[in-house]
Scaffold this motif. Sequence first.
Motif, mmCIF file in Angstrom:
data_model
loop_
_atom_site.group_PDB
_atom_site.id
_atom_site.type_symbol
_atom_site.label_atom_id
_atom_site.label_comp_id
_atom_site.label_asym_id
_atom_site.label_seq_id
_atom_site.Cartn_x
_atom_site.Cartn_y
_atom_site.Cartn_z
ATOM 1 N N PRO A 56 -0.174 6.719 -7.291
ATOM 2 C CA PRO A 56 -1.613 6.510 -7.485
ATOM 3 C C PRO A 56 -1.964 6.463 -8.967
ATOM 4 N N GLY A 57 -2.900 5.584 -9.292
ATOM 5 C CA GLY A 57 -3.359 5.485 -10.665
ATOM 6 C C GLY A 57 -2.778 4.334 -11.437
ATOM 7 N N LEU A 58 -1.952 3.495 -10.796
ATOM 8 C CA LEU A 58 -1.345 2.386 -11.517
ATOM 9 C C LEU A 58 -2.398 1.398 -12.012
ATOM 10 N N ALA A 59 -3.336 1.046 -11.137
ATOM 11 C CA ALA A 59 -4.349 0.064 -11.533
ATOM 12 C C ALA A 59 -5.237 0.615 -12.630
ATOM 13 N N GLY A 60 -5.642 1.872 -12.492
ATOM 14 C CA GLY A 60 -6.490 2.488 -13.507
ATOM 15 C C GLY A 60 -5.804 2.569 -14.849
ATOM 16 N N GLY A 61 -4.487 2.650 -14.838
ATOM 17 C CA GLY A 61 -3.737 2.692 -16.082
ATOM 18 C C GLY A 61 -3.490 1.325 -16.683
ATOM 19 N N GLY A 62 -4.037 0.289 -16.044
ATOM 20 C CA GLY A 62 -3.901 -1.064 -16.578
ATOM 21 C C GLY A 62 -2.614 -1.760 -16.199
ATOM 22 N N PHE A 63 -1.901 -1.276 -15.186
ATOM 23 C CA PHE A 63 -0.618 -1.860 -14.819
ATOM 24 C C PHE A 63 -0.827 -3.132 -13.993
ATOM 25 N N THR A 64 -0.250 -4.228 -14.441
ATOM 26 C CA THR A 64 -0.275 -5.487 -13.698
ATOM 27 C C THR A 64 1.157 -6.009 -13.620
ATOM 28 N N PRO A 65 1.829 -5.832 -12.498
ATOM 29 C CA PRO A 65 3.250 -6.193 -12.399
ATOM 30 C C PRO A 65 3.465 -7.691 -12.435
ATOM 31 N N SER A 66 4.700 -8.052 -12.742
ATOM 32 C CA SER A 66 5.074 -9.458 -12.808
ATOM 33 C C SER A 66 5.567 -9.974 -11.471
ATOM 34 N N GLY A 67 6.199 -9.100 -10.669
ATOM 35 C CA GLY A 67 6.765 -9.525 -9.394
ATOM 36 C C GLY A 67 5.706 -10.039 -8.456
ATOM 37 N N ARG A 68 6.088 -11.035 -7.637
ATOM 38 C CA ARG A 68 5.103 -11.645 -6.758
ATOM 39 C C ARG A 68 5.614 -11.842 -5.342
ATOM 40 N N PRO A 90 0.811 -1.216 0.000
ATOM 41 C CA PRO A 90 0.000 0.000 0.000
ATOM 42 C C PRO A 90 0.843 1.265 0.000
ATOM 43 N N THR A 91 2.002 1.216 0.681
ATOM 44 C CA THR A 91 2.877 2.392 0.714
ATOM 45 C C THR A 91 3.336 2.768 -0.683
#
Length: 898
Positions: free
Chosen positions: A462-474, A455-456
Motif C-alpha cells: 500500500p502507498g505505491l501510488a501516493g509515493g508517485g510510483f508508475t511502473p513500466s510493465g504492462r 489488486p492483490t
Amino acid sequence: MPEHDYTSTSLWQRTLAARRGDDPHSEQRERLRTSYLELRRKAGVLLQENVRSTPDFTVHDITHVDALWETADLVCGDQVALNPAEAYVLGCSFVLHDAAMGEAAYGTSVPETLGEERWRDLVSVAYYRQEGCWPDQHQLSAPPSEIAEACLATAIRETHAEQARRLVEQAWRSSSGNEIFLIEEVHLREVYGPLIGDLAASHWWPVDRLADEFRRKWGSLPWQPSEWTIEPLKLACVLRLADATQIDARRAPTLLFSLRGPQGVSREHWRFQEHVSRPDRDGDRVTYTSLRPFLPHDATSWWLALDYLRAIDLELKAVDALLHDLGRDRLAVRAVAGVDSPERFAEHFRVQDWRPIDATVKVGDVPRLVRSLGGEQLYGDKPDVALRELIQNAQDAVLARQALQPDFPDGRIEIRLSENDGSWCLEVRDNGVGMDEETLIHGLLDFGTSGWSSPTVRNLFPGLAGGGFTPSGRFGIGFFSIFLLGDRVELITRRFDAAIRDARRLTFDGPSHRPLLTPLTARSWVPEGTTVRITLGRAPNDVKGLFYRTSDERLTELVQQLVLESAVPVHVWEPGASAPDVLEPFSLAAGTADEVFDRLYPPSIHGRHVGEEKQRLRLRDDFVGQATELLDDRGQRIGLATLGNDLYYTGRGNYSGIVTVNGFLADESISFAGYLAGRPSRASRDRVALAADEDQVRDWMRSQEQRQRDTGRFADSVQLEQAFTLYCAFGGLSDDLAFAFTAGGLLRAADAAHWVAQRNEIFMTFGLPLAFRTRPPEVYHYLSGQSVQLPENWVLIYQRVPGAPLSEVFPPVMNRDAEYDFARHHTTSTWQKVWWRMTGELDGLFVRALCEAWSCTPESVLAPVEERNWSDMQFLDDESLGAVPGYLLRRPASTKAL
C-alpha cells in the motif's frame, strides 16, 4: 417489493419464534427476538441507502437479508440444528454482512475510511485499466468522475466486509445528539458484538481462514440455558453458503432493472438473475432452474449464469471439504446440480433458438503456453529483449521501494556477465522492493497479468501510488522472455522489509517444467531485493547470441542501446572486470540536445569505432542545430528529433531514429533521427505507436520544416524526400515545395496548375522501369542505370513513403476523399475507386491541380483511362529502353484551349 416471509422458515420457527403453550425459555427467547427485530428495523434504513452508492448492483436491501433465512434452511436441512443463541448471532450476521455496501455505512466518506494510501492505489489501478497508462499526481488527486465512481464501487465491494465488522460498535447521532446503535442492548452488543462482526466479515474471507478464526466454541450466557452454546465455525459456514446460494429473480426485479439501467457486467448479472427461480434441494445438490428460456440475445447472461453457479458449486464443495476434514457435522447441500457441462446446464436453464457450445479458449498446458508465448514466438529471435525486460523489472522494483521508503538513498541495478568452464551466466540484481511468496505467485508467475496492476499486489504494497510510483510493465509476460536467453533460471528474492528467513528461491528448468519454489536456509545471507541468474543457452558471441546486434561485443554497449533513460544507476560488470561501467540516471525529457544525442548515440571507448569520434561529434553538432521538440498537451517533451535522417547515411555507426517506451529501446526507424516516445501496441513491444497524438506530431513536423528553411537545409532533394510525408500529415503542400519531375525540372505545388494549363495531354508515369534519386534529383532507367530526360508532357511524381512510426500516424488513407468512400467496395478498378485511392497520395494532389487548370472533373480525365483498362503505355525518346506504364490524361474537348 414483497418481503420474504422469514418468520415462516423452519430455522426461525425452531429458534426465535414465540411458541404456543408452555415454553420454559420464552423470556430468554423473546429477549433475543426483540433485539434482532430492532436491529432488523434500524438496519433496513441503512440497507436501503446502498442503492445510492452501488446502483448497478443487484438487490442488497432487507429483502436479501430476509431471504437468507430461507436459504439457510436449504443449506442446513435436517443435518445441522441451531439453538436460539446461534440463530440470533447468525441472524444479526445476516443483517450486517452487506450493510456496508453503501457509503452511508462508513460514517465518513469511503475514501477517508479506506485511507489516502489505499484510495490512491485504487485510483491508480483503475486509471491504468481504463486509460492504458499510469496517472500523474494531479490525476490521482482529481480523477475523472467515471473513474472515481468506479473506484467507489470497487472500494465498497472490497471493504464492505471489514466495514460490516465495525458496524456493531458504530454509533450514529440522532437530531437531539443521542447515540444510536444498531444493537441497542448493551449486554448483547458487548458480548456478541465482536463475534457478529467477525461472522459478517467472514463471508468475504478465503474458506481456509474460517478454521483458524472460529475454532473455539462459545459457552452460553448466565441467563441462558446451558445448552445454548455457539459454534462459530458452523455459523460462518451457514452464512457463507446461505449468502452464496441466494440468487433468484427476487434479487433482480424486472421493473427495478428498467428503472436503474445497470451497465456492463452488472447488466448481465441482472439479466440472468431475472430468469432464476428460487433454489431447491435434491439430495445433497442445490438445484436452480430458469423461469423462462434464454433467447439468443440473452446468451451472454446464460453463460454468466453458468460461470456464477459454478463458482457457487466450488464454494459448497470447499466448505464441505473443510467440515469433513475437521470432523464437524456436514451441511445438507454440497454441490450445485447440472453445472458440470453446458449441455446438462441447459436442462435446468432452458435456451430457445440457439445451442450452447463451450468454445471458450482453454489453457490445458500452461507450461507449453509459456514456452510458446514467453520466448521466440512472441519476441522473435532477439535475446537482448530479455535483458531489456529484466532491467525494466529491476528499475520498477527500485522505484517501488523508493516510493514506499522515501529516505532509501542507494537504489541501483547491477548486471554481470561471467564465464566458468565454458558456461556463461548473466545476472541482473536490484536492491528494490523484493518479493514474498504472495507477490511471486500473483505478480510474477501469473502469466498474462501485470503484477503492479493486480489488486492483490497493490494491497501487499500500500502507498505505491501516493509515493508517485508508475511502473513500466504492462502486459504481464515480460519476465517470461527470459527463456530467450536460456532454460536454466534462478531467482532469489527478499522483501525489503522482511527477515532473511522470508527469502525465497525460484528455479526454472525451462518453460516446459513447473518452477520450484523453496525457502533459503537460515545461514544464507540474502540481500534485499531480487537477483535473477540465467545460464545462457549459447555463448554471447555466438551467432544470435546476446551480442548479436552489437558492434563491439561488450555488455556495456548492449545496455547503452537498451536503456536510453533511467531513474536508477545501472552498474555493468564486463567478464573479469575489477570495476563496473556505470550508466548514470538520465532523463530524455530534461536533457539538452547534445546530452540527448550522447545518450542515444554514445561514444565508443572500446573496439573498432574509437577512431570515429570526430565524425560523431560533427554529427552531434548537426543534430543540435536541426532537432526540434515534440511536446505533449502539457508542454512536456516526448521527443527530440529531426524529420528525415541524414545522420543515418553520413555516419558509420547506427544513427537510426529511436522509439522509446518508458525510456527503453522499443523500435528503430530511418525516417527520423533522435528519439520519439511511444507506447507498445503489443506485448513484444516491436510494434509501437507514438505517445503523441496527430496534432502534436503535426506541430513537430511544422517546426522541422521551418527549422530546415531557417538553416538553409530545405533544398530540392529534401523537399522531394519529405513531400509525401508532409502531404499525408497536412493534406497539402507548401506552395514552393517540389514533388514531381518534368522535362523542365522539378514541379512545385504552386506551379502544377500553370504547367498543366499549357498542355492538352499529359502522361502521368509511375514505377518501373523508371526510377529516381534525389541527391541530386534525377530520373534514370532502373535496368540500364542510364539517366533519362522525360518527354515534354510527362510527369513523374515522387512518392517516398515514410517508414514507421510516422507512416502509422499519417497513413495515406487519411486524406482520401470521403465523397468517394463508397468506391472502396467496388470489386473492379472503376475510375471512382482509382480516384479515391489517388486522393490519399501525391497523385491526387496533381490531378486536382489538373482539374483546376482544365476546368474539368476527375471523371472526365480518368473514365477514359478506365475504358482503356488502365493500360496506357508510352515510349521515351530512346525506344530501346522499352515501354513505360502510366495514365494518359487528355483535356476534355469541351474545355480545350483555343
